[in-house]
Scaffold this motif. Structure first.
Motif, PDB file in Angstrom:
ATOM      1  N   HIS A  55       0.862  -1.134  -0.130  1.00 55.35           N
ATOM      2  CA  HIS A  55      -0.020   0.100  -0.067  1.00 55.35           C
ATOM      3  C   HIS A  55       0.820   1.275   0.157  1.00 55.35           C
ATOM      4  O   HIS A  55       0.655   2.195   0.916  1.00 55.35           O
ATOM      5  N   SER A  56       1.903   1.147  -0.858  1.00 55.80           N
ATOM      6  CA  SER A  56       2.862   2.395  -0.936  1.00 55.80           C
ATOM      7  C   SER A  56       2.214   3.846  -1.590  1.00 55.80           C
ATOM      8  O   SER A  56       1.461   3.865  -2.412  1.00 55.80           O
ATOM      9  N   ASN A  57       2.604   4.782  -0.979  1.00 55.96           N
ATOM     10  CA  ASN A  57       2.193   6.021  -1.251  1.00 55.96           C
ATOM     11  C   ASN A  57       3.142   6.902  -1.458  1.00 55.96           C
ATOM     12  O   ASN A  57       4.252   6.634  -0.711  1.00 55.96           O
ATOM     13  N   ILE A  58       3.443   8.072  -1.920  1.00 54.85           N
ATOM     14  CA  ILE A  58       4.411   9.245  -1.960  1.00 54.85           C
ATOM     15  C   ILE A  58       4.111  10.380  -1.097  1.00 54.85           C
ATOM     16  O   ILE A  58       2.981  10.970  -1.126  1.00 54.85           O
ATOM     17  N   TRP A  59       4.978  10.641  -0.277  1.00 60.51           N
ATOM     18  CA  TRP A  59       4.905  11.741   0.907  1.00 60.51           C
ATOM     19  C   TRP A  59       5.930  12.880   0.455  1.00 60.51           C
ATOM     20  O   TRP A  59       6.814  12.734   0.276  1.00 60.51           O
ATOM     21  N   LEU A  60       5.373  13.979   0.988  1.00 61.75           N
ATOM     22  CA  LEU A  60       6.101  15.229   1.117  1.00 61.75           C
ATOM     23  C   LEU A  60       6.093  15.637   2.284  1.00 61.75           C
ATOM     24  O   LEU A  60       5.442  16.020   3.124  1.00 61.75           O
ATOM     25  N   VAL A  86       9.303  10.834  -0.218  1.00 62.80           N
ATOM     26  CA  VAL A  86       9.532   9.588   0.063  1.00 62.80           C
ATOM     27  C   VAL A  86       8.300   8.752  -0.360  1.00 62.80           C
ATOM     28  O   VAL A  86       7.334   8.991  -0.319  1.00 62.80           O
ATOM     29  N   THR A  87       8.754   7.487  -0.617  1.00 64.66           N
ATOM     30  CA  THR A  87       7.786   6.353  -0.968  1.00 64.66           C
ATOM     31  C   THR A  87       7.584   5.539   0.554  1.00 64.66           C
ATOM     32  O   THR A  87       8.688   4.972   0.695  1.00 64.66           O
ATOM     33  N   SER A  88       6.491   5.476   1.032  1.00 70.14           N
ATOM     34  CA  SER A  88       6.385   4.514   2.240  1.00 70.14           C
ATOM     35  C   SER A  88       5.929   3.075   1.892  1.00 70.14           C
ATOM     36  O   SER A  88       5.575   2.884   0.565  1.00 70.14           O
ATOM     37  N   ARG A 322       2.336  16.646   3.088  1.00 67.90           N
ATOM     38  CA  ARG A 322       1.251  16.369   2.026  1.00 67.90           C
ATOM     39  C   ARG A 322       1.547  14.937   1.431  1.00 67.90           C
ATOM     40  O   ARG A 322       2.581  14.270   1.627  1.00 67.90           O
ATOM     41  N   LYS A 323       0.540  14.493   0.900  1.00 62.78           N
ATOM     42  CA  LYS A 323       0.610  12.951   0.409  1.00 62.78           C
ATOM     43  C   LYS A 323      -0.090  12.861  -0.952  1.00 62.78           C
ATOM     44  O   LYS A 323      -1.118  13.495  -1.334  1.00 62.78           O
ATOM     45  N   LEU A 324       0.547  12.067  -1.780  1.00 60.33           N
ATOM     46  CA  LEU A 324       0.077  11.636  -3.271  1.00 60.33           C
ATOM     47  C   LEU A 324      -0.403  10.083  -2.924  1.00 60.33           C
ATOM     48  O   LEU A 324       0.513   9.437  -2.807  1.00 60.33           O
ATOM     49  N   VAL A 325      -1.662   9.789  -3.079  1.00 60.19           N
ATOM     50  CA  VAL A 325      -2.042   8.551  -3.024  1.00 60.19           C
ATOM     51  C   VAL A 325      -1.840   7.767  -4.228  1.00 60.19           C
ATOM     52  O   VAL A 325      -2.669   8.172  -5.376  1.00 60.19           O
ATOM     53  N   LEU A 326      -1.139   6.795  -4.025  1.00 62.14           N
ATOM     54  CA  LEU A 326      -1.105   5.725  -5.154  1.00 62.14           C
ATOM     55  C   LEU A 326      -1.833   4.623  -4.943  1.00 62.14           C
ATOM     56  O   LEU A 326      -2.349   4.015  -5.865  1.00 62.14           O
ATOM     57  N   ALA A 327      -1.921   4.012  -3.535  1.00 58.88           N
ATOM     58  CA  ALA A 327      -2.674   2.907  -3.487  1.00 58.88           C
ATOM     59  C   ALA A 327      -3.851   2.843  -3.994  1.00 58.88           C
ATOM     60  O   ALA A 327      -4.869   3.697  -3.613  1.00 58.88           O
ATOM     61  N   GLY A 328      -4.393   1.739  -4.720  1.00 60.99           N
ATOM     62  CA  GLY A 328      -5.620   1.405  -5.436  1.00 60.99           C
ATOM     63  C   GLY A 328      -5.899   2.334  -6.477  1.00 60.99           C
ATOM     64  O   GLY A 328      -7.056   2.485  -7.049  1.00 60.99           O
TER      65      GLY A 328
END
Length: 354
Positions: A55-60, A86-88, A322-328
């Motif tokens: 469930h990785s997302n990218i965070w600022l 970063v990618t979590s 801030r967050k860029l949602v990638l999961a799903g």
């Protein structure tokens, strides 16, 4: 602590067999390679191989964040000097990323990792925060190495949510192409620092990976390269191709070359090899253009690349997390520099307190 620059260990028949020192309980494998193009073009690519969706997302993360090592009151504390992307993984660890100065950090699995020293009372740093500590605090590999040599903190590890042991090593690189690899072996920090150390995979420890790779260098990649998904074979292929592919100053060509190498060492979806714990399917790949400060993310489930231009982001303390949602969202693609939304930062994964 041991510092090395090009030292080799003789492995005899191990070089012929490609033995990779597997442990029987882990299901993670990754590869990292630094592309050194012309006119100061540097791109660091990596794969993330794992047995399940993380469930990785990218965070600022902005400058000025109050941080701690994530373990207890005695954890190391700092305030972020630099903003980062970063990618979590599991929304509980920074596994990959680049800061606004172009420093890149990558966490990869290493079965031989051993962080504990009896009676160690130094301030603690959770392994889930290890990469973030470097991204927050340093602009260059040299700075990071000098800090690590002080050994002012101890690394605390924990299991991943799926039960896998948190045994990893860390690589960093900067816009000059300088690299360093940090491993804990029998409780002691080992630092490999050189621009020559472009590639990192998994087991065995880095000294032995270099020795294994020497065998394939003698054969020559144009004659034969090892083709399996094992860590030592991926190391050999990445080492050859990252320097054999076109060395370009053009950012589009450079990123394309770096990603092509990462695809070459990727593991197909659905691969499951019994008793080969360093082999898992590649979930995603990243490429960090450290000259132009552009971060690329490629999910194996998506037909498109996602990219983020760090020079256009606001890393000020007032801008917040801030967050860029990638999961799903496998359909997501293209320039996502404006795709971030405000979010509360994730907590670094730590053992449950008894």
């Amino acid at each position: 602590m041991t510092l090395t620059k090009g030292g080799l260990t003789t492995l005899g028949l191990l070089a012929l067999t490609g033995f990779a020192g597997f442990s029987a309980s882990i299901t993670q494998a990754c590869t990292r390679a630094v592309y050194l193009g012309k006119e100061g073009m540097v791109v660091t690519g990596r794969t993330m191989d794992w047995a399940e969706d993380m469930h990785s997302n990218i965070w600022l993360f902005p400058r000025g964040m109050k941080r701690d090592g994530g373990f207890d009151e005695a954890s190391v504390k700092w305030t972020s000097k630099y903003g980062s992307i970063v990618t979590s993984v599991y929304e509980s660890a920074s596994a990959d990323g680049m800061n606004e100065k172009g420093l890149v950090a990558n966490l990869l699995y290493l079965a031989e990792s051993d962080y504990e020293l009896p009676g160690d009372q130094r301030p603690s740093l959770m392994i889930s925060a290890w990469a973030q500590y470097f991204l927050d605090n340093f602009a260059t590999v040299k700075e990071a190495v000098e800090d690590a040599k002080k050994e002012a903190y101890r690394i605390v590890t924990t299991e991943a949510p799926n039960g896998a042991k948190g045994t990893v090593h860390l690589s960093i690189s900067d816009p000059t192409g300088d690299s360093a690899i940090f491993e804990y072996v029998k409780g002691k920090l080992v630092i490999h620092h050189s621009r020559d150390f472009q590639v990192m995979t998994n087991s065995p420890v880095f000294d032995e990976q270099i020795a294994l790779n020497k065998y394939w260098e003698q054969i020559g990649g144009t004659v034969m390269l090892p083709g399996t998904n094992r860590a030592a074979d991926r190391f050999a292929r990445a080492s050859f191709y990252v320097n054999a592919c076109k060395q370009s100053a053009d950012p589009h060509e450079a990123v394309a070359c770096a990603l092509s190498v990462m695809r070459n060492v990727s593991v197909p979806i659905g691969i499951s090899t019994p008793n080969q714990p360093n082999i898992s399917s590649t979930l995603w790949r990243t490429a960090s253009n450290q000259k132009n400060l552009v971060y690329f993310f490629e999910s194996t489930l998506s037909p498109s690349l996602v990219w983020i231009r760090l020079k256009e982001l606001d890393f000020s303390e007032a801008a917040g997390v801030r967050k860029l949602v990638l999961a799903g969202r496998p359909e997501l693609g293209g320039d996502q520099t404006r795709g971030f939304e405000k979010a509360a930062p994730f907590k670094f994964l730590a053992p449950e307190k008894k």
